[in-house]
Design a protein around this motif. Sequence first.
Motif, PDB file in Angstrom:
ATOM      1  N   HIS A 138      -0.466   2.998  10.345  1.00  0.00           N
ATOM      2  CA  HIS A 138      -0.940   2.953  11.730  1.00  0.00           C
ATOM      3  C   HIS A 138      -0.804   1.531  12.298  1.00  0.00           C
ATOM      4  CE1 HIS A 138      -3.473   3.827  15.238  1.00  0.00           C
ATOM      5  NE2 HIS A 138      -4.058   2.672  15.002  1.00  0.00           N
ATOM      6  N   ALA A 139      -1.236   0.541  11.509  1.00  0.00           N
ATOM      7  CA  ALA A 139      -1.183  -0.850  11.989  1.00  0.00           C
ATOM      8  C   ALA A 139       0.255  -1.261  12.293  1.00  0.00           C
ATOM      9  CB  ALA A 139      -1.807  -1.788  10.951  1.00  0.00           C
ATOM     10  N   VAL A 140       1.179  -0.886  11.413  1.00  0.00           N
ATOM     11  CA  VAL A 140       2.576  -1.299  11.582  1.00  0.00           C
ATOM     12  C   VAL A 140       3.237  -0.560  12.751  1.00  0.00           C
ATOM     13  CG1 VAL A 140       4.879  -1.234  10.528  1.00  0.00           C
ATOM     14  CG2 VAL A 140       2.908  -2.001   9.186  1.00  0.00           C
ATOM     15  N   THR A 141       3.040   0.750  12.812  1.00  0.00           N
ATOM     16  CA  THR A 141       3.783   1.528  13.817  1.00  0.00           C
ATOM     17  C   THR A 141       3.109   1.509  15.185  1.00  0.00           C
ATOM     18  OG1 THR A 141       2.672   3.568  13.114  1.00  0.00           O
ATOM     19  CG2 THR A 141       4.778   3.067  12.091  1.00  0.00           C
ATOM     20  N   GLU A 142       1.790   1.695  15.224  1.00  0.00           N
ATOM     21  CA  GLU A 142       1.091   1.819  16.504  1.00  0.00           C
ATOM     22  C   GLU A 142       0.705   0.469  17.103  1.00  0.00           C
ATOM     23  OE1 GLU A 142       0.666   4.752  18.046  1.00  0.00           O
ATOM     24  OE2 GLU A 142       1.753   5.695  16.383  1.00  0.00           O
ATOM     25  N   ILE A 143       0.259  -0.453  16.263  1.00  0.00           N
ATOM     26  CA  ILE A 143      -0.222  -1.742  16.773  1.00  0.00           C
ATOM     27  C   ILE A 143       0.939  -2.734  16.892  1.00  0.00           C
ATOM     28  CG2 ILE A 143      -1.864  -3.629  16.435  1.00  0.00           C
ATOM     29  CD1 ILE A 143      -3.255  -0.921  16.827  1.00  0.00           C
ATOM     30  N   LEU A 144       1.729  -2.807  15.818  1.00  0.00           N
ATOM     31  CA  LEU A 144       2.819  -3.775  15.792  1.00  0.00           C
ATOM     32  C   LEU A 144       4.061  -3.221  16.488  1.00  0.00           C
ATOM     33  CD1 LEU A 144       3.023  -6.592  14.470  1.00  0.00           C
ATOM     34  CD2 LEU A 144       4.053  -5.501  12.478  1.00  0.00           C
ATOM     35  N   GLY A 145       4.209  -1.895  16.476  1.00  0.00           N
ATOM     36  CA  GLY A 145       5.373  -1.271  17.099  1.00  0.00           C
ATOM     37  C   GLY A 145       6.639  -1.407  16.274  1.00  0.00           C
ATOM     38  N   GLU A 146       6.468  -1.531  14.967  1.00  0.00           N
ATOM     39  CA  GLU A 146       7.633  -1.655  14.086  1.00  0.00           C
ATOM     40  C   GLU A 146       7.798  -0.367  13.255  1.00  0.00           C
ATOM     41  OE1 GLU A 146       9.872  -4.300  13.876  1.00  0.00           O
ATOM     42  OE2 GLU A 146       8.844  -5.016  15.668  1.00  0.00           O
ATOM     43  N   GLU A 147       8.905  -0.311  12.550  1.00  0.00           N
ATOM     44  CA  GLU A 147       9.195   0.879  11.752  1.00  0.00           C
ATOM     45  C   GLU A 147       8.472   0.805  10.402  1.00  0.00           C
ATOM     46  OE1 GLU A 147      13.105   3.181   9.878  1.00  0.00           O
ATOM     47  OE2 GLU A 147      13.352   1.273  10.928  1.00  0.00           O
ATOM     48  N   ALA A 148       7.983   1.951   9.950  1.00  0.00           N
ATOM     49  CA  ALA A 148       7.338   1.997   8.631  1.00  0.00           C
ATOM     50  C   ALA A 148       7.714   3.285   7.926  1.00  0.00           C
ATOM     51  CB  ALA A 148       5.819   1.907   8.754  1.00  0.00           C
ATOM     52  N   THR A 149       7.739   3.226   6.608  1.00  0.00           N
ATOM     53  CA  THR A 149       8.008   4.428   5.822  1.00  0.00           C
ATOM     54  C   THR A 149       7.126   4.411   4.591  1.00  0.00           C
ATOM     55  OG1 THR A 149       9.740   5.738   4.789  1.00  0.00           O
ATOM     56  CG2 THR A 149       9.885   3.378   4.469  1.00  0.00           C
ATOM     57  N   TYR A 150       6.710   5.606   4.171  1.00  0.00           N
ATOM     58  CA  TYR A 150       5.954   5.706   2.927  1.00  0.00           C
ATOM     59  C   TYR A 150       6.921   5.722   1.755  1.00  0.00           C
ATOM     60  CZ  TYR A 150       1.937   7.080   5.780  1.00  0.00           C
ATOM     61  OH  TYR A 150       0.932   7.101   6.697  1.00  0.00           O
ATOM     62  N   LEU A 151       6.579   5.002   0.708  1.00  0.00           N
ATOM     63  CA  LEU A 151       7.396   4.983  -0.502  1.00  0.00           C
ATOM     64  C   LEU A 151       6.582   5.614  -1.622  1.00  0.00           C
ATOM     65  CD1 LEU A 151       8.616   1.278  -0.240  1.00  0.00           C
ATOM     66  CD2 LEU A 151       9.866   3.321   0.479  1.00  0.00           C
ATOM     67  N   TRP A 152       7.091   6.663  -2.230  1.00  0.00           N
ATOM     68  CA  TRP A 152       6.367   7.338  -3.307  1.00  0.00           C
ATOM     69  C   TRP A 152       6.491   6.515  -4.587  1.00  0.00           C
ATOM     70  CZ3 TRP A 152       2.467  10.083  -4.105  1.00  0.00           C
ATOM     71  CH2 TRP A 152       2.310  10.911  -5.234  1.00  0.00           C
ATOM     72  N   HIS A 153       5.409   6.397  -5.297  1.00  0.00           N
ATOM     73  CA  HIS A 153       5.364   5.486  -6.452  1.00  0.00           C
ATOM     74  C   HIS A 153       6.369   5.858  -7.549  1.00  0.00           C
ATOM     75  CE1 HIS A 153       3.033   7.976  -9.484  1.00  0.00           C
ATOM     76  NE2 HIS A 153       3.069   8.744  -8.420  1.00  0.00           N
ATOM     77  N   LYS A 154       6.813   7.118  -7.569  1.00  0.00           N
ATOM     78  CA  LYS A 154       7.747   7.535  -8.631  1.00  0.00           C
ATOM     79  C   LYS A 154       9.202   7.290  -8.249  1.00  0.00           C
ATOM     80  CE  LYS A 154       5.232  10.815 -11.436  1.00  0.00           C
ATOM     81  NZ  LYS A 154       5.042  12.234 -11.804  1.00  0.00           N
ATOM     82  N   ASP A 155       9.433   6.901  -7.018  1.00  0.00           N
ATOM     83  CA  ASP A 155      10.804   6.657  -6.582  1.00  0.00           C
ATOM     84  C   ASP A 155      11.294   5.294  -7.066  1.00  0.00           C
ATOM     85  OD1 ASP A 155      10.790   9.094  -5.379  1.00  0.00           O
ATOM     86  OD2 ASP A 155      10.410   8.327  -3.360  1.00  0.00           O
ATOM     87  N   HIS A 156      12.600   5.116  -6.959  1.00  0.00           N
ATOM     88  CA  HIS A 156      13.182   3.825  -7.328  1.00  0.00           C
ATOM     89  C   HIS A 156      13.912   3.225  -6.129  1.00  0.00           C
ATOM     90  CE1 HIS A 156      12.454   2.944 -11.523  1.00  0.00           C
ATOM     91  NE2 HIS A 156      12.598   4.214 -11.811  1.00  0.00           N
ATOM     92  N   ASP A 157      13.505   3.604  -4.929  1.00  0.00           N
ATOM     93  CA  ASP A 157      14.256   3.223  -3.738  1.00  0.00           C
ATOM     94  C   ASP A 157      13.308   2.684  -2.666  1.00  0.00           C
ATOM     95  OD1 ASP A 157      15.935   3.018  -1.612  1.00  0.00           O
ATOM     96  OD2 ASP A 157      16.363   5.167  -1.428  1.00  0.00           O
ATOM     97  N   LEU A 158      13.528   1.446  -2.269  1.00  0.00           N
ATOM     98  CA  LEU A 158      12.675   0.848  -1.231  1.00  0.00           C
ATOM     99  C   LEU A 158      13.143   1.256   0.173  1.00  0.00           C
ATOM    100  CD1 LEU A 158      12.080  -2.761  -2.655  1.00  0.00           C
ATOM    101  CD2 LEU A 158      10.783  -0.665  -3.075  1.00  0.00           C
ATOM    102  N   GLN A 159      14.193   2.078   0.253  1.00  0.00           N
ATOM    103  CA  GLN A 159      14.683   2.637   1.525  1.00  0.00           C
ATOM    104  C   GLN A 159      14.951   1.562   2.579  1.00  0.00           C
ATOM    105  OE1 GLN A 159      12.385   6.032   2.901  1.00  0.00           O
ATOM    106  NE2 GLN A 159      11.904   6.629   0.805  1.00  0.00           N
ATOM    107  N   GLY A 160      15.465   0.447   2.107  1.00  0.00           N
ATOM    108  CA  GLY A 160      15.844  -0.608   3.035  1.00  0.00           C
ATOM    109  C   GLY A 160      14.674  -1.367   3.652  1.00  0.00           C
TER     110      GLY A 160
END
Lengths: 85, 230
Positions: free
Chosen positions: B19-41
């Motif tokens: 919420h802080a990143v997308t709504e307040i800061l207006g930047e892009e955010a993505t959830y990263l699942w702990h079992k993944d090996h990809d920071l998705q850029g």
Amino acid sequence: MSKFRIAVHITPRKGLLDPQGKAVSDALHTLGFKAVKNVHVGRYIIIETDSYDAITAEEAVTEMCGKLLANPVTEDFEIESAVPA
Amino acid sequence: MKFGIVTFPGSNCDYDAYHAVTEILGEEATYLWHKDHDLQGSDVIILPGGFSYGDYLRAGAIARFSPIMQEIAAHAKSGAPVIGICNGFQIACEAGLLPGALMRNSHLQFVSAQVRIRVENSGTLFTNLYETHEILRVPVAHGEGRYVASPEVLDDLENDARVIFRYADAKGNISADANPNGSERNIAGIVNDGGNVLGMMPHPERACSPLVGSSDGVRFFESILARVAA
């Protein structure tokens, strides 16, 4: 391979504030155990593992303590001798 | 700029960070699942608050071995920003990304309160829009937030100006009364020697709107944007 059982004692590093131990110590004093000087509360972990021999099992558990079971910054650990499980 | 917010089993401030990143800061955010090996850029990684793995063994002790932590360690080593808040701070310490450890609060109680912290170094990636010694109001919510490290490590942190926030009273005094958990030297937040990994127990992501009692956390996130844009 045989099965071994190893017990590990993990305690707060001496000299670091141990509020849990102090709370238990205070409670014991309240109960009348006035002679109690210090209490330290830690963890007791029992590991059952396959190993070629007792020494190898103990070495493996020592490595486990260093990597996961104990925090090297705040805790000390002691490993009991491996016994056949 | 893209923020990657890691969700461990038991994380509960990942939504607040999003919420802080997308709504307040207006930047892009993505959830990263702990079992993944990809920071998705992701450019910035946030290890959020919560109770990963139920705080079993020690807070953060098991989360540090989650698969994605390998990529996060590499991200941190490359000099890219990593933020550990509350449980995220505990995980970062357990993972060796930051020195020291977080122990049970000295009074043994869980503390959930609005506290004050003083900005000790306004020259960092995370604090450049604050004034030095500015007092911020931010919430804490933790049972294991007492920062400890050896005297040598504490001295190094102070000498290198890597103590970023300290618990303080309204006048900016660093006192025992203002310390909510018994942290050594009132330390509330630190950075690593590269200055790109920050750990703090207070929650800036939960101080981003007057609606929740404080907006003092907004500039924390804006500082990162300002530095990268500069």
